[in-house]
Design a protein around this motif. Structure first.
Motif, PDB file in Angstrom:
ATOM      1  N   SER A  27     -35.864 -15.885   0.917  1.00 13.37           N
ATOM      2  CA  SER A  27     -37.035 -16.496   1.552  1.00 13.37           C
ATOM      3  C   SER A  27     -36.660 -17.221   2.846  1.00 13.37           C
ATOM      4  O   SER A  27     -37.487 -17.343   3.744  1.00 13.37           O
ATOM      5  N   LYS A  28     -35.402 -17.678   2.958  1.00  9.50           N
ATOM      6  CA  LYS A  28     -34.939 -18.327   4.190  1.00  9.50           C
ATOM      7  C   LYS A  28     -34.444 -17.312   5.214  1.00  9.50           C
ATOM      8  O   LYS A  28     -34.063 -17.686   6.318  1.00  9.50           O
ATOM      9  N   GLY A  29     -34.438 -16.036   4.855  1.00  8.21           N
ATOM     10  CA  GLY A  29     -33.984 -15.003   5.768  1.00  8.21           C
ATOM     11  C   GLY A  29     -32.467 -14.900   5.852  1.00  8.21           C
ATOM     12  O   GLY A  29     -31.930 -14.315   6.787  1.00  8.21           O
ATOM     13  N   GLU A  30     -31.770 -15.464   4.876  1.00  8.76           N
ATOM     14  CA  GLU A  30     -30.311 -15.463   4.900  1.00  8.76           C
ATOM     15  C   GLU A  30     -29.704 -14.258   4.182  1.00  8.76           C
ATOM     16  O   GLU A  30     -28.501 -14.042   4.277  1.00  8.76           O
ATOM     17  N   LEU A  31     -30.513 -13.505   3.488  1.00 11.27           N
ATOM     18  CA  LEU A  31     -30.086 -12.242   2.884  1.00 11.27           C
ATOM     19  C   LEU A  31     -30.892 -11.122   3.530  1.00 11.27           C
ATOM     20  O   LEU A  31     -32.060 -11.324   3.871  1.00 11.27           O
ATOM     21  N   PRO A  32     -30.308  -9.940   3.685  1.00  7.76           N
ATOM     22  CA  PRO A  32     -31.025  -8.823   4.327  1.00  7.76           C
ATOM     23  C   PRO A  32     -32.009  -8.176   3.350  1.00  7.76           C
ATOM     24  O   PRO A  32     -31.728  -7.149   2.751  1.00  7.76           O
ATOM     25  N   MET A  33     -33.160  -8.826   3.176  1.00  8.66           N
ATOM     26  CA  MET A  33     -34.144  -8.356   2.207  1.00  8.66           C
ATOM     27  C   MET A  33     -35.507  -8.236   2.868  1.00  8.66           C
ATOM     28  O   MET A  33     -35.759  -8.829   3.904  1.00  8.66           O
ATOM     29  N   PHE A  34     -36.361  -7.461   2.231  1.00 10.19           N
ATOM     30  CA  PHE A  34     -37.728  -7.265   2.716  1.00 10.19           C
ATOM     31  C   PHE A  34     -38.649  -7.238   1.502  1.00 10.19           C
ATOM     32  O   PHE A  34     -38.198  -7.048   0.377  1.00 10.19           O
ATOM     33  N   LYS A  35     -39.922  -7.467   1.744  1.00 11.34           N
ATOM     34  CA  LYS A  35     -40.886  -7.485   0.641  1.00 11.34           C
ATOM     35  C   LYS A  35     -41.657  -6.175   0.566  1.00 11.34           C
ATOM     36  O   LYS A  35     -42.062  -5.621   1.586  1.00 11.34           O
ATOM     37  N   VAL A  36     -41.852  -5.726  -0.657  1.00  8.99           N
ATOM     38  CA  VAL A  36     -42.693  -4.564  -0.949  1.00  8.99           C
ATOM     39  C   VAL A  36     -43.676  -5.028  -2.015  1.00  8.99           C
ATOM     40  O   VAL A  36     -43.277  -5.340  -3.138  1.00  8.99           O
TER      41      VAL A  36
END
Length: 65
Positions: A27-36
């Protein structure tokens, strides 16, 4: 390398993190993730690249000391 999609639970397991920590970092953008559809996801390729970046920046920081 595989372009496999991982859930946040799988990412937490892979990185040996508590699931809550993985959610916080995502949620802080510190991991390379995206929402689906409201659920966090990452590709294995992106995660492995991120790990290499973390290792490189960590080693660079150690060399400056």
């Amino acid at each position: 390398m595989s372009n496999e999609i991982l859930t946040i639970q799988e990412v937490a397991t892979y990185l040996k993190l508590n699931e809550k920590t993985a959610y916080r970092l995502a949620s802080k953008g510190e991991l390379p993730m995206f929402k689906v559809g409201g659920s966090w996801r990452s590709t294995r390729v992106d995660l492995e690249a991120w790990i290499e970046e973390q290792k490189a920046s960590s080693q660079a920081g150690e060399k400056k000391r």
